[in-house]
Design an enzyme around this catalytic site. Structure first.
Site, PDB file in Angstrom:
ATOM      1  N   ILE A 279       0.835  -1.199   0.000  1.00 54.02           N
ATOM      2  CA  ILE A 279       0.000   0.000   0.000  1.00 54.02           C
ATOM      3  C   ILE A 279       0.873   1.253   0.000  1.00 54.02           C
ATOM      4  O   ILE A 279       1.628   1.493   0.947  1.00 54.02           O
ATOM      5  CB  ILE A 279      -0.939   0.015   1.223  1.00 54.02           C
ATOM      6  CG1 ILE A 279      -1.728  -1.289   1.307  1.00 54.02           C
ATOM      7  CG2 ILE A 279      -1.863   1.218   1.150  1.00 54.02           C
ATOM      8  CD1 ILE A 279      -2.531  -1.635   0.082  1.00 54.02           C
ATOM      9  N   THR A 280       0.760   2.047  -1.056  1.00 53.79           N
ATOM     10  CA  THR A 280       1.469   3.315  -1.132  1.00 53.79           C
ATOM     11  C   THR A 280       0.885   4.285  -0.111  1.00 53.79           C
ATOM     12  O   THR A 280      -0.339   4.446  -0.031  1.00 53.79           O
ATOM     13  CB  THR A 280       1.347   3.917  -2.547  1.00 53.79           C
ATOM     14  OG1 THR A 280       1.839   2.972  -3.505  1.00 53.79           O
ATOM     15  CG2 THR A 280       2.154   5.203  -2.668  1.00 53.79           C
TER      16      THR A 280
ATOM     17  N   ILE B 200      24.423   1.552 -22.810  1.00 55.56           N
ATOM     18  CA  ILE B 200      25.166   2.648 -23.422  1.00 55.56           C
ATOM     19  C   ILE B 200      26.188   3.224 -22.439  1.00 55.56           C
ATOM     20  O   ILE B 200      27.300   3.606 -22.833  1.00 55.56           O
ATOM     21  CB  ILE B 200      24.192   3.736 -23.920  1.00 55.56           C
ATOM     22  CG1 ILE B 200      23.416   3.211 -25.138  1.00 55.56           C
ATOM     23  CG2 ILE B 200      24.932   5.029 -24.276  1.00 55.56           C
ATOM     24  CD1 ILE B 200      22.271   4.101 -25.579  1.00 55.56           C
TER      25      ILE B 200
ATOM     26  N   GLY C 215      27.725   1.475 -20.333  1.00 55.11           N
ATOM     27  CA  GLY C 215      28.747   0.466 -20.075  1.00 55.11           C
ATOM     28  C   GLY C 215      28.891   0.194 -18.588  1.00 55.11           C
ATOM     29  O   GLY C 215      27.909   0.176 -17.841  1.00 55.11           O
TER      30      GLY C 215
ATOM     31  N   GLU D  38      -0.653  -1.967 -10.419  1.00 53.45           N
ATOM     32  CA  GLU D  38      -1.959  -1.692 -11.040  1.00 53.45           C
ATOM     33  C   GLU D  38      -2.259  -2.659 -12.188  1.00 53.45           C
ATOM     34  O   GLU D  38      -2.827  -2.285 -13.207  1.00 53.45           O
ATOM     35  CB  GLU D  38      -2.065  -0.229 -11.496  1.00 53.45           C
ATOM     36  CG  GLU D  38      -2.008   0.735 -10.310  1.00 53.45           C
ATOM     37  CD  GLU D  38      -2.610   2.084 -10.600  1.00 53.45           C
ATOM     38  OE1 GLU D  38      -3.555   2.156 -11.396  1.00 53.45           O
ATOM     39  OE2 GLU D  38      -2.120   3.063 -10.019  1.00 53.45           O
TER      40      GLU D  38
END
Length: 380
Positions: free
Chosen positions: A157-158, A337, A339, A363
């Site tokens: 639960i946020t 990219i 690295g 969600e």
């Protein structure tokens, strides 16, 4: 459809970008490392209208539409996915559930303070045995003294700890299956209501996630949202709109990861020239930019349909599915990219990748989105 932002929408976009760059960016890694949820920024969120983006001014909201909402969430997530997730959860889930299904009295009592930024809201659907199968809810509500006694728990639960208001579902008649699930508004001061274990997460670490426990928690009848037995159907409608915000969140994370990759490719020298001059890197960047643009357009289409009052179940699922998977791909390519430096916390690429993964889960997983899309395609 024309998805070019109006002048007013452009102003909103860049004002939020300025806020994110100045107030969020300097603290992103500190908050991530310490799992600090920046509650201290709530007054600033409120001043910018971020706590009530999609609600009318009569309820303390900013009176904006879903296109503006998606734009705002994207701009915040471009800098910090954790803050973007918290703003999205507060608006799309808890507050929106009260707005869509609450009585006028419930809106005045609970929505107005939420929209004005006096508190954070939380929303409880997931349980240990009810994730993708939300109809498997085991939290129960039994009639008692003109109200309900609630027992059970909710997971992931946020704002479980920082909230003042929680909207959650419970089984009121187990014989009726998902038609026996109802929705209640919980006040944090209610006896028998308490937050529990805080999760130690891979990503989105500055967005507070914890469990909630109900132990003989008494909820008065007037705190039932809508009618008895409507909880499951309400939740599905809430998720339709919520998935637009997760799609926007995904686009923002992908955009941030892409921009980090472009900066690094222009700066990093190998074989006597910037790696941006190598075709292998150029092709990666081209694919990343194209996928982000596609995800953004699909998200804006879903948002525009929502603003027009159209049914968005299929389109929001498509936007959430595609954008979330793009966010994971783009952020992973950003690491590639970079690295070896992409694998360190000295550069932002690794955090975008960690944050992105939640978007394919929260969600409704990618698998659930595909099921929703297929079901709608095969109707009739």
């Amino acid at each position: 459809m024309n998805f070019e932002l109006s002048e007013e929408q452009q102003q909103i976009k860049y004002s939020i970008r300025e806020f994110a760059e100045s107030e969020l960016k300097p603290h992103v890694m500190e908050w991530d490392e310490t799992q600090h949820f920046p509650v201290e920024l709530r007054p600033q969120f409120a001043e910018l209208g971020l706590m009530g983006i999609i609600f009318p001014e009569q309820y303390g909201g900013a009176g904006m539409g879903y296109v503006e909402y998606a734009t705002i969430i994207e701009e915040i997530a471009r800098v910090d996915g954790s803050v973007g997730l918290s703003i999205a959860a507060h608006n799309s889930l808890c507050s929106n559930h009260i707005y869509m299904f609450g009585s006028e009295e419930q809106k005045q009592k609970y929505l107005v303070p939420l929209a004005q930024g006096e508190s954070f809201g939380a929303w409880g659907l997931t349980e240990s045995q009810a994730g993708s199968d939300a109809s498997g809810t085991r939290t129960t509500a039994i009639r008692s003294n003109g109200g309900w006694k609630v027992n059970g728990s909710k997971n992931f639960i946020t704002h479980a700890i920082s909230c003042n208001t929680l909207v959650a579902v419970a089984v009121t008649d187990k014989e009726k299956g998902n038609r026996g699930i109802s929705t209640f508004i919980f006040d944090k001061t209610m006896e028998g209501f308490r937050p529990d274990k805080k999760e130690n997460k891979l990503g989105m670490r500055a967005s507070e996630t914890a469990s909630v426990v109900f132990e003989d928690c008494y909820v008065p009848q007037e705190n039932m949202l809508g009618n008895e037995g409507e909880g499951f159907l309400q939740a599905m409608q809430i998720l339709d709109g919520g998935r637009i915000s997760i799609a926007a969140l995904s686009v923002g994370i992908a955009q941030g990861a892409y921009e980090a990759a472009v900066r690094y490719a222009k700066e990093r020298q190998q074989f006597g020239k910037p790696i941006a001059e190598f075709q292998a890197i150029q092709f990666k960047l081209a694919d990343m930019a194209t996928q982000i643009e596609c995800a953004r357009l699909l998200t804006l289409q879903a948002a525009a349909m929502k603003d027009a009052g159209q049914k968005v179940t299929q389109k929001s699922a498509m936007a959430k599915l595609y954008a979330s998977e793009v966010a994971v791909r783009v952020s992973e390519e950003s690491i590639q990219i970079h690295g070896g430096y992409g694998y360190t916390k000295d550069y932002p690429a690794e955090k975008y990748w960690r944050d992105a993964k939640l978007c394919t889960i929260g969600e409704g997983t990618s698998e659930i989105q595909r099921s929703v899309i297929a079901k709608n395609l095969l109707k009739g």
